[in-house]
Design a protein around this motif. Structure first.
Motif, mmCIF file in Angstrom:
data_model
loop_
_atom_site.group_PDB
_atom_site.id
_atom_site.type_symbol
_atom_site.label_atom_id
_atom_site.label_comp_id
_atom_site.label_asym_id
_atom_site.label_seq_id
_atom_site.Cartn_x
_atom_site.Cartn_y
_atom_site.Cartn_z
ATOM 1 N N LEU A 63 0.838 -1.188 0.000
ATOM 2 C CA LEU A 63 0.000 0.000 0.000
ATOM 3 C C LEU A 63 0.878 1.245 0.000
ATOM 4 C CD1 LEU A 63 -2.855 1.200 0.264
ATOM 5 C CD2 LEU A 63 -2.538 1.155 2.744
ATOM 6 N N LYS A 64 1.900 1.220 0.834
ATOM 7 C CA LYS A 64 2.790 2.369 0.931
ATOM 8 C C LYS A 64 3.507 2.593 -0.410
ATOM 9 C CE LYS A 64 4.638 2.350 5.298
ATOM 10 N NZ LYS A 64 5.824 1.901 6.050
ATOM 11 N N ALA A 65 3.875 1.483 -1.076
ATOM 12 C CA ALA A 65 4.592 1.607 -2.347
ATOM 13 C C ALA A 65 3.658 1.974 -3.477
ATOM 14 C CB ALA A 65 5.295 0.292 -2.665
ATOM 15 N N GLY A 66 2.380 2.028 -3.186
ATOM 16 C CA GLY A 66 1.436 2.401 -4.215
ATOM 17 C C GLY A 66 1.128 1.292 -5.200
ATOM 18 N N LEU A 67 1.425 0.066 -4.810
ATOM 19 C CA LEU A 67 1.173 -1.041 -5.727
ATOM 20 C C LEU A 67 -0.276 -1.482 -5.675
ATOM 21 C CD1 LEU A 67 4.392 -3.152 -5.191
ATOM 22 C CD2 LEU A 67 3.791 -1.740 -7.143
ATOM 23 N N ILE A 68 -0.925 -1.247 -4.531
ATOM 24 C CA ILE A 68 -2.347 -1.580 -4.438
ATOM 25 C C ILE A 68 -3.087 -0.368 -3.894
ATOM 26 C CG2 ILE A 68 -2.105 -4.075 -4.162
ATOM 27 C CD1 ILE A 68 -2.223 -3.672 -1.157
ATOM 28 N N SER A 69 -4.369 -0.365 -4.154
ATOM 29 C CA SER A 69 -5.160 0.788 -3.712
ATOM 30 C C SER A 69 -5.630 0.579 -2.282
ATOM 31 C CB SER A 69 -6.368 0.964 -4.636
ATOM 32 O OG SER A 69 -7.217 -0.166 -4.472
ATOM 33 N N GLN A 70 -6.160 1.643 -1.709
ATOM 34 C CA GLN A 70 -6.632 1.577 -0.328
ATOM 35 C C GLN A 70 -7.727 0.526 -0.175
ATOM 36 O OE1 GLN A 70 -5.382 3.503 2.339
ATOM 37 N NE2 GLN A 70 -6.559 1.975 3.484
ATOM 38 N N SER A 71 -8.630 0.451 -1.158
ATOM 39 C CA SER A 71 -9.747 -0.491 -1.029
ATOM 40 C C SER A 71 -9.237 -1.933 -1.139
ATOM 41 C CB SER A 71 -10.790 -0.213 -2.108
ATOM 42 O OG SER A 71 -10.222 -0.438 -3.384
ATOM 43 N N GLU A 72 -8.276 -2.141 -2.043
ATOM 44 C CA GLU A 72 -7.697 -3.486 -2.148
ATOM 45 C C GLU A 72 -7.041 -3.880 -0.831
ATOM 46 O OE1 GLU A 72 -6.281 -4.237 -6.734
ATOM 47 O OE2 GLU A 72 -5.216 -2.754 -5.535
ATOM 48 N N SER A 73 -6.341 -2.910 -0.277
ATOM 49 C CA SER A 73 -5.655 -3.169 0.977
ATOM 50 C C SER A 73 -6.647 -3.529 2.069
ATOM 51 C CB SER A 73 -4.825 -1.946 1.361
ATOM 52 O OG SER A 73 -4.610 -1.916 2.745
ATOM 53 N N ASP A 74 -7.734 -2.777 2.138
ATOM 54 C CA ASP A 74 -8.736 -3.060 3.158
ATOM 55 C C ASP A 74 -9.299 -4.454 3.002
ATOM 56 O OD1 ASP A 74 -8.342 -0.666 4.246
ATOM 57 O OD2 ASP A 74 -10.118 0.316 3.377
ATOM 58 N N ALA A 75 -9.618 -4.820 1.749
ATOM 59 C CA ALA A 75 -10.192 -6.145 1.507
ATOM 60 C C ALA A 75 -9.207 -7.227 1.928
ATOM 61 C CB ALA A 75 -10.542 -6.293 0.031
ATOM 62 N N ALA A 76 -7.947 -7.018 1.553
ATOM 63 C CA ALA A 76 -6.942 -8.026 1.886
ATOM 64 C C ALA A 76 -6.795 -8.147 3.394
ATOM 65 C CB ALA A 76 -5.599 -7.657 1.252
ATOM 66 N N LEU A 77 -6.770 -6.991 4.068
ATOM 67 C CA LEU A 77 -6.610 -7.038 5.518
ATOM 68 C C LEU A 77 -7.788 -7.757 6.171
ATOM 69 C CD1 LEU A 77 -5.097 -3.581 6.471
ATOM 70 C CD2 LEU A 77 -4.045 -5.842 6.563
ATOM 71 N N ALA A 78 -8.984 -7.485 5.643
ATOM 72 C CA ALA A 78 -10.158 -8.143 6.213
ATOM 73 C C ALA A 78 -10.040 -9.655 6.069
ATOM 74 C CB ALA A 78 -11.418 -7.642 5.514
ATOM 75 N N GLU A 79 -9.556 -10.066 4.905
ATOM 76 C CA GLU A 79 -9.465 -11.505 4.693
ATOM 77 C C GLU A 79 -8.424 -12.108 5.634
ATOM 78 O OE1 GLU A 79 -9.163 -12.861 0.648
ATOM 79 O OE2 GLU A 79 -8.132 -14.679 1.324
ATOM 80 N N ILE A 80 -7.286 -11.406 5.772
ATOM 81 C CA ILE A 80 -6.252 -11.918 6.651
ATOM 82 C C ILE A 80 -6.779 -12.011 8.084
ATOM 83 C CG2 ILE A 80 -4.010 -11.355 7.679
ATOM 84 C CD1 ILE A 80 -3.322 -10.072 4.926
#
Lengths: 472, 155, 660
Positions: A51-68
């Motif tokens: 997320l910090k590197a800008g490789l994924i968007s905030q929403s993608e990050s949120d979804a991934a975190l939720a899954e984790i």
């Protein structure tokens, strides 16, 4: 004994180490979800980094975190949080230790050659030298004797044998040295003294040194040692006293039995010397043969040279029967020793021609060539080629017979060295009988039966295929 | 007598002899011819080697076969005729590329079958893979717990 | 005494393995942690035993103790020390001992570095590992005992095949075995997963370092073997599709699939069953490789052993290990549940396709390798399946794998944006096509197959570089930021890029040498120049001399290009009198674009010599590529997350460990 102690201690310690967990104080082991959760932690880190590197968007990050989070929760709740308990148990440990150690030792005793010592080559030197010496290798015998004399320098026999062994391979310096030791031990034995003086002479390039002359002179005074007489005469010749030398040898010849082993040498020297000082050989050698008379007055060049007798005999024999590769190799060897490298190469080249169809012999020839250093001299083409085979059908009858002879001889030679070759033997018997050499075929058949006497299958094959050919 | 020569030739050719193979006499001076010989030779197996062609081997037998190839070329045979010539004498074993016949149908079909199986497997897997369930939203309490777990605190 | 202690140590190793294979499983079923921990100590004692046995056998070789049959048959007092040592594993008995030593080594490494793995899992894994060990120790002790003694030792040993007296092949078996045997860990983890019913990302992460280690070793081992064939067999060839080579290549192909599939398990909790199956298959192929080489079913330079008794024993081991594992799989796998959900356009799908293609490619090699054996058993007919078959069947599939490997990393996990992927792949296509055309124009290349191959290799290289640029944020961010990000990339990403780029480089080398090498074979007189591509080779002279245990002729071959001196090559023709065998040593000069390669043949009678000169384009790239691939594996291995045994550094508040 040390072996069994080391083995026993190793077995006991190793077995004890296996059983060690039973001896430790009571412990608890986690079997739970912690390992799995650490992975989700890493995944979370990775998402944050991406997320910090800008490789994924905030929403993608949120979804991934939720899954984790969901997975981590699932892992934490569903995986057993249990622990395994280990309790100290001396009895279990003892049983396990004893069983393991005994099993290992027992297994070894069933399979191993307990007590068989290591036999590194270095420790087997003496044994190996003995075996090689027994097989006729003089160098090994010398090595062995050198060791024996260095261990036991007071043994006359060892020094004596060593001196003779050195003499046998032409190392007269070493031989003289060994004779000196022998002479020191033996004291005044004339035979030893004489051998010592002779070795000194030979080591000195066949010129009698003063020390040797002194010994010979002393011997002549006390004994009738033929060697002493001979060498004193030689010493005279070397001191330009040719008459004296001739007289000495003539006296020796008169005093010796006609079949004494040194007589040929003495006669030769008399003849040569007579020619050299141009005197009548009959004055000194009344029973000189006509040949000797001719030599003593004839061409001075030829008589001095040692004749290439053996080489000539070999050549003759090979002219009669060229299918004897060992003789060819021997001939090459003789010629090359005589410094005739080209002649030697020629002999091998001829051999190659005769054995063009026999790879085994060609290999032997190649080895001989290498051993003699002749491969540098470059020989003709090597190895049989398919075109050779093809050419065989266009050869004259004689040439073809010759080629086949070579092949068969090569096969026979190979089987002599590598006898366990069933097909080879059958082929050999068949070849001989096709060539009409019934005797040889039968010989080969019987040898093959001997070679395979323990192998029923092979015997069956032999009888069926080869036996039929020779009417068995 | 001729029979004997051939029998002996075969026997002696099989005997191990450390001959280095490629002799001068067996090469074409013309590079194009030589290249063609090479091309044919790469299809033929050295009968007693690892999976090497007769041009990749030092064995005597490989050399003999190279000579055969060159002789047939000089006799004017086409590539296929040469391969057939050798094939007739030494059987299928000598061809590095196996001929298509009843013995080898399975071999030649196998790659297609395997790739199709793989593709089929992929399709089946993709169809059967767990479908996205209606995302079971975690409650805030659950998320809180999950975070705590992930932060490494003891639950 | 040392030799006999070695023999005892081997017996001890078998007993330790027996304990290790049984007691811990009982412990797992009873919840007895002490019994489970016996797996660790058992593995340690087993390793001690195997290592001591190996050391004792080495001792016998080094001191030329010919009362040990293995040494008497395979060594010689006149060999250089290095080949006395490598001779230990250049024969059947010694190589099997090396095999179990590697097995024991992996066991002891797991027992030491696998502390993060919960004790139940570790105990089960080590027990399975020990079961394999028991089979092989029994095989060695009963059918191939390296410590067999001779009551009447011979004067000297019988020497060692000169082809094997070479540094390349000397270290080829240990690396190859590192791979073969390393995959036993994957097998053990898979079987343990089936036994315990636990497969999750953690499981994949515990397994992955071992697979990476094994895979890297196997890669290096295969490359080393190929390199040896290249310079020692003296024909400029490097791969013959020989069954022995295929035996090592098949585990590599499936192992590559396993490596990728385990990532999916770790990251996404998907492809669980498939990964377990791959783990079982990988080691099964390693076992089959061992069987093919060791049973004497093939006859070749590598296959030293030809004892049917051994073949049957190994076949039995094979049946038990593979059959048992697959049965267990069929029974337990259906109960395992895949967790991760992913879309059609996703990296998961990409890796699945990669897996299936690699498996199909491996299947093709398997069929090509086993077909002649099976056909001969069934019909008695002998056929050869050689390079032409594999080139036609395997290479197309592998080409697709390479194309896929290029774009695979473009796909993101779970759900990729199709449009993005296609746009990036389109860019790859354009750049690659342009580069291929450029190469064709500059070098005047017209060979269709060669250009297709060049396109594929370039594609993978371009796509890999493109993905690195993307990961760094190029071209949107400044060069400085990009560089910082580049350095900050995780080691596992570097492993990916190195591996893929290495494959691209190696493929380019293979294509270059297959299509554009120049080969000239002719008889030359010293002084005659020969034109080989752009180079001119001139035989200067030949010197005859002797080495430590051989005689040799060394030629000096001068190489010039446009009159400029390039190098002097020194090809050799050796003769080993003890073994009565010749060997060739090629003279090789490596340039960045290819090898200059000269082989000295026979004297031709008229003072000339048969020589083979090659300009092998691209060959150095193959070795460079293989080195990059291996390096990639090693770099991945050092990734913090995989670092063997390192507990998670992120654990902010250490879990209170119960007192030990």
């Amino acid at each position: 004994m040390i072996f069994w102690i080391v083995l026993g201690v190793t077995a006991a310690l190793a077995a004890l180490w296996i059983a060690w967990p039973f001896l430790r104080s009571t412990t608890f082991e986690l079997t739970g979800a912690e390992g799995a959760i650490s992975i989700y932690r890493d995944q979370m880190d990775e998402v944050e980094r991406d997320l910090k590197a800008g490789l994924i968007s905030q929403s993608e990050s949120d979804a991934a975190l939720a899954e984790i989070e969901r997975r981590a929760l699932h892992a934490a709740r569903s995986l057993d949080q249990g622990m395994a308990v280990s309790q100290r148990s001396g009895l279990a440990a003892l049983a396990l230790t004893a069983a393991s150690a005994l099993a290992a030792v027992g297994l070894y005793m069933a399979l191993g050659s307990s007590g068989a010592p290591d036999q590194p080559l270095a420790a087997r030197k003496t044994e190996i030298l003995t075996r090689q010496a027994d097989a006729g290798d003089v160098q090994s015998r010398i090595q062995l004797l050198i060791e024996r004399t260095s261990e036991n320098p007071d043994s006359f026999d060892d020094w004596w044998t060593l001196a003779r062994a050195h003499a046998m391979i032409g190392d007269h310096t070493a031989s003289a040295e060994a004779y000196r030791h022998a002479a020191e031990i033996a004291g005044d034995m004339p035979e030893v003294q004489s051998a010592y003086a002779e070795a000194m002479t030979l080591a000195n390039g066949n010129k009698v040194p003063t020390a040797a002359r002194v010994i010979f002179e002393q011997l002549v005074r006390n004994t009738d040692d033929a060697r002493a007489h001979y060498y004193l005469a030689l010493a005279k010749a070397q001191a330009q006293d040719f008459e004296g030398a001739l007289a000495g040898w003539a006296a020796l010849a008169r005093a010796s039995a006609p079949d004494a082993p040194w007589m040929p040498l003495v006669r030769r020297d008399i003849v040569n010397m007579a020619r050299f000082i141009e005197t009548d050989v009959l004055d000194y050698l009344p029973d000189a043969t006509p040949q000797e008379i001719a030599q003593s007055g004839g061409d001075p060049g030829t008589a001095l040279l040692p004749p290439l007798e053996t080489a000539e005999t070999l050549e003759q024999r090979l002219a009669e029967d060229p299918k004897d590769f060992k003789s060819w190799i021997e001939l090459a060897d003789l010629r090359s020793r005589a410094g005739d490298a080209e002649g030697a190469a020629d002999a091998l080249a001829q051999a190659r021609q005769h054995f063009a169809g026999a790879p085994f012999v060609l290999q032997k020839i190649a080895e001989a060539e290498r051993a003699l250093g002749l491969d540098l001299v470059a020989a003709g083409p090597r190895g049989p080629t398919a075109s050779d085979m093809a050419a065989a059908s266009q050869m004259s009858e004689d040439d073809r017979a010759d080629m086949i002879d070579g092949m068969v001889a090569g096969l026979a030679a190979r089987l002599k060295e590598q006898p366990r070759d069933l097909d080879g033997w059958v082929m050999l018997v068949r070849s001989y009988s096709t060539l009409g050499r019934a005797e040889k075929a039968r010989d080969a058949y019987e040898t093959a039966l001997l070679v395979f006497k323990d192998d029923q299958t092979a015997l069956g094959v032999l009888r069926n295929s080869a036996g039929a050919l020779i009417g068995n | 007598m001729k029979h004997l020569i051939h029998a002996l030739a075969l026997l002696l050719a099989l005997a191990p002899a450390p001959t280095f193979a490629l002799g001068a006499e067996e090469m074409f001076a013309d590079p194009a011819q030589e290249a063609r010989a090479r091309e044919i030779g790469r299809q033929l197996r050295c009968l007693k080697c690892r999976n090497q062609s007769i041009f990749d081997s030092n064995a005597g037998l490989a050399k003999d076969l190279r000579v055969v190839v060159r002789e047939r070329m000089e006799a004017g045979d086409t590539d296929q005729q040469i391969l057939d010539y050798v094939h007739d004498r030494f059987g299928d074993y000598v061809l590095l590329k196996p001929p298509v016949n009843t013995n080898t149908y399975a071999l030649w079909i196998a790659p297609f079958v395997l790739v199709l199986l793989g593709a089929g497997g992929a399709v089946v897997y993709m169809r059967q893979r767990p479908q996205p369930k209606p995302a079971t939203e975690l409650t805030d309490a659950d998320r809180e717990e999950a975070r705590r777990i992930l932060r490494g605190e003891k639950t | 005494m040392i030799v006999e202690l070695g023999h005892f140590a081997l017996c001890l190793a078998l007993i330790a393995a027996l304990v290790q294979a049984t007691l811990p499983l009982w412990g797992v079923s009873q919840g007895n942690a002490a019994a489970m921990r016996v797996a660790d100590t058992g593995a340690q004692v087993q390793f001690f035993g195997a290592a001591a046995a190996f050391a004792a056998l080495t001792w016998a070789f080094v001191t030329s103790d010919f009362s040990v049959m293995t040494a008497a048959l395979n060594s010689h007092s006149g060999k250089p020390m290095m080949y006395k040592i490598t001779g230990v594993w250049a024969n059947h008995e010694g190589s099997m001992l090396l095999w179990v030593l590697m097995l024991a080594l992996f066991g002891v490494l797991i027992s030491i570095f696998g502390r993060v793995i919960p004790v139940t899992m570790r105990a089960t894994v080590l027990a399975v590992q020990a079961m394999i060990g028991v089979g092989f120790y029994a095989f060695i002790l009963l059918t191939s005992n390296p410590f067999e003694r001779l009551p009447m030792p011979p004067l000297d040993g019988q020497g060692m095949n000169p082809l094997l007296q070479d540094p390349g092949v000397a270290f080829h078996p240990p690396l190859l075995y590192l791979g073969y045997v390393g995959f036993s860990t994957a097998f053990s983890f898979a079987v343990a997963a089936l036994i315990t019913g636990r497969v999750d990302p953690a499981w994949a992460r515990w397994m992955r370092p071992w697979v990476l280690l094994a895979w890297s070793g196997l890669t290096a081992g295969i490359a080393l073997g190929s390199w040896w064939a290249y310079y020692e067999l003296g024909w400029g060839g490097f791969w013959f599709w020989d069954p022995v080579e295929n035996a090592s290549f098949m585990p590599w192909l499936i192992g590559t699939a396993l490596l990728h599939s385990a990532i999916v398990v770790e990251k996404r909790n998907a492809l669980l069953k498939w990964t377990i199956l791959l783990a079982i298959l990988t080691f099964s192929l390693s076992l089959i490789g061992t069987f093919l080489v060791r049973s004497g079913i093939l006859t070749s330079v590598h296959a030293f052993a030809t004892d049917p008794e051994r073949g049957v024993f190994i076949l039995l081991l094979l049946a038990i290990a593979i059959g048992g594992a697959l049965t267990l799989f069929a029974w337990r796998a259906p109960k395992l549940e895949d967790g991760g959900v992913f879309a059609v356009w996703s990296r998961e799908t990409g890796l699945l396709v990669n897996n299936l293609l690699l498996t199909a490619a491996c299947g093709i090699v398997f069929v090509g390798t086993m077909y002649p054996l099976v056909l001969e058993v069934i019909t008695g007919d002998k056929i050869s399946v050689g390079a032409p078959y594999f080139n036609q069947s395997f290479l197309p599939v592998f080409g697709i794998v390479l194309l896929g490997a290029g774009v695979g990393p473009f796909l993101s996990w779970k759900r990729a944006r199709k449009a993005d992927v296609l746009r990036r792949a389109g860019l790859t296509t354009v750049i690659t096509l342009a580069l291929t055309a450029l190469i064709a124009l500059v070098f005047g290349l017209r060979d269709g197959v060669g250009l297709l191959g060049a396109f594929i290799a370039l594609w993978l290289a371009v796509a890999t570089l493109q993905d690195i640029a993307f990961r760094c944020g190029l071209p949107r961010v400044s060069a400085g930021t990009a560089l910082r990000r580049l350095i900050g990339l995780p080691r596992s990403a570097w492993g990916l890029y190195l591996g893929h780029f290495g494959i691209a480089v190696a493929s380019a080398g293979v294509i270059a040498v297959s299509v554009w090498k120049v080969e000239v074979i002719q008889t030359v007189q010293p002084g005659d120049p020969t034109q080989v591509g752009p180079y001119e080779f001139t035989l200067l002279d030949i010197e005859n001399t002797t080495g430590p245990n051989y005689q040799t002729s060394i030629a000096a071959v001068k190489v010039t290009r446009d009159g400029e001196m390039v190098t002097v090559l020194f090809p050799e023709r050796r003769w080993y009198p003890v073994e009565r065998k010749p060997s060739t040593e090629a003279g090789i000069e490596t340039l960045w674009h290819g090898d200059l390669y000269a082989v000295l043949g026979d004297p031709a009678g008229d003072g000339g010599f048969v020589t083979r000169y090659y300009y092998n384009t691209g060959v150095p790239w193959m070795w460079l590529g293989a080195a990059l691939i291996t390096l990639g594996g090693m770099v991945s291995l050092t990734d913090r997350r995989l670092r063997i045994g390192a507990p998670s550094a992120k654990r902010r508040q250490p879990l209170a460990q119960p007192a030990e």
